[in-house]
Design an enzyme around this catalytic site. Structure first.
Site, short mmCIF file in Angstrom:
data_model
loop_
_atom_site.label_atom_id
_atom_site.label_comp_id
_atom_site.label_asym_id
_atom_site.label_seq_id
_atom_site.Cartn_x
_atom_site.Cartn_y
_atom_site.Cartn_z
CD GLN A 124 -2.53 1.23 2.68
OE1 GLN A 124 -1.93 0.89 3.67
NE2 GLN A 124 -3.76 1.65 2.71
CB SER A 127 1.93 7.79 4.06
OG SER A 127 0.85 7.35 4.84
CB SER A 159 2.27 -1.89 4.95
OG SER A 159 1.94 -0.90 5.88
CD GLU A 238 -6.19 1.21 5.70
OE1 GLU A 238 -6.53 2.23 5.07
OE2 GLU A 238 -5.02 0.91 5.94
CG ASN A 351 -7.28 6.05 16.61
OD1 ASN A 351 -7.30 5.54 15.48
ND2 ASN A 351 -7.31 5.32 17.71
CD GLU A 352 -4.38 11.68 17.32
OE1 GLU A 352 -4.26 10.91 16.35
OE2 GLU A 352 -3.82 11.48 18.41
#
Length: 367
Positions: A124, A127, A159, A238, A351-352
């Site tokens: 993947q 980023s 990854s 995902e 999570n933010e």
């Protein structure tokens, strides 16, 4: 919601449990080493031979046409048997749903069966150094040339890229922010790959440098300029249903309860029991989500709630295991699990960011 399994679903569970009881290999070397990567690919091929590598896919692509409920049953049995993590998970759980939805028949026939057997392992590549959770800020670009495109730019935290054969990601073909992004697949043989070590020192990630890498027209997924819409379908899978099935957390919770019972500390045992209840709650929620999808609805932005829940539960369970084991933790697989759980609140969108999505798009709160 109907919580009872049908006779066919119970038979399927029994078949999977029986096969795994005699074939699951137990712990393999880390997939982030050359020997571990090869061992995981061999395991995935054995799963494919038994038609158990992608149970919910259509039969023509290597699956058996199982329902999402049966897939969740498979996952419960898989993790309960202590079977290895899937080296093909980026392709199977993230790229494949998009190929089935947005790909051409030729793309599906070309890539899905090889993915199911582990012949191709996909990395993947979302980023970038200046565009992590803010995916729309990416600057990697694709320029049209006769017969295809040239890819330029820099991806990071990719990854499986250290050993994978292919990758997928977004590149800008026009416009700014969400507009003008196109979804590309590419061969990693043509990309400069620089491994990045994880906390354990192994190259679980890599940086990818594109300096005019050629991708022919067949490597574009969906329409040119529609990459954002396709990527959102990927990230929904995902964060929501596919990347972290509840079976994984239930198996961890079961082992944690056993660990706490053996330790004989009532306070820690109470915390372990609470973790088990939360894992069971996530399981029931996920079965409800699967029923919703099977009825024709989409997970959408509500997937962000699941991502926050499972990532923080996984961290709590492994942190508690560290307390229970003390200095013995380094002699057990719990330590590797704890180190990996630290990344849970970061990957698949921090999570933010997920909490912002929940606040604005699920709860309707002002920005």
């Amino acid at each position: 919601m109907d919580l009872d399994f049908s006779p066919a679903e119970r038979d399927f569970r029994a078949e999977v449990r029986d096969w795994l009881s005699t074939h699951a290999p137990g712990p393999l070397p880390s997939m982030d080493t050359p020997e571990g990567f090869a061992a995981h690919r061999a395991w995935e091929a054995r799963l494919a031979d038994a038609r158990l590598s992608v149970v919910s896919w259509p039969e023509e692509h290597g699956g058996r046409g199982a329902s999402l409920i049966e897939w969740l049953i498979f996952e419960e049995e898989y993790w309960a048997a202590g079977a290895p993590a899937r080296v093909t998970q980026n392709g199977i759980f993230l790229l494949a749903p998009c190929l089935m939805r947005f790909g051409t028949p030729e793309q599906r026939a070309r890539w899905l069966p090889r993915m199911a057997r582990g012949d191709d392992v996909w990395a993947q590549a979302w980023s970038e150094p200046e565009a992590g959770s803010d995916l729309a800020a990416l600057t990697s670009r694709a320029e049209p040339v006769p017969g295809g495109w040239r890819l330029y730019g820099h991806k990071t935290w990719s990854s499986r890229a250290a050993y994978a054969s292919h990758g997928f990601g977004l590149f800008r073909t026009s416009g700014t922010r969400h507009k003008g992004l196109t979804y590309f697949m590419f061969h990693l043989d043509d990309v400069a790959v620089r491994p990045v070590a994880q906390l354990d020192g192994l190259p679980g990630f890599a940086e990818l440098h594109f300096d005019g890498v050629f991708a022919d027209e067949s490597m574009v997924l969906g329409e040119v300029g529609e990459g954002w819409r396709i990527a959102m379908a990927t990230t929904s899978s995902e964060r929501g249903l596919t990347l972290r099935s509840p079976g994984r957390f239930l198996a961890t919770a079961d082992r944690l309860v056993t660990l706490a019972r053996d330790a004989g500390d009532p306070a820690l045992a109470d915390r372990a029991a609470r973790c088990w209840v939360e894992a069971e709650a996530y399981r029931l929620h996920t079965f409800g989500t699967a029923r919703t999808i099977m009825a024709g609805a989409e997970v959408g932005t509500a997937a962000s709630m699941g991502k926050v829940f499972w990532s923080e539960l996984d961290l709590r369970m492994h942190a508690l295991a560290m307390e229970l084991l003390g200095e013995r933790a380094g002699e057990t697989p719990w330590l590797d699990g704890f180190l990996f759980s630290l990344a849970g609140p970061i990957y698949a969108g921090t999570n933010e960011i997920q909490r912002n999505i929940i606040a604005e798009r699920v709860l309707g709160l002002p920005r």
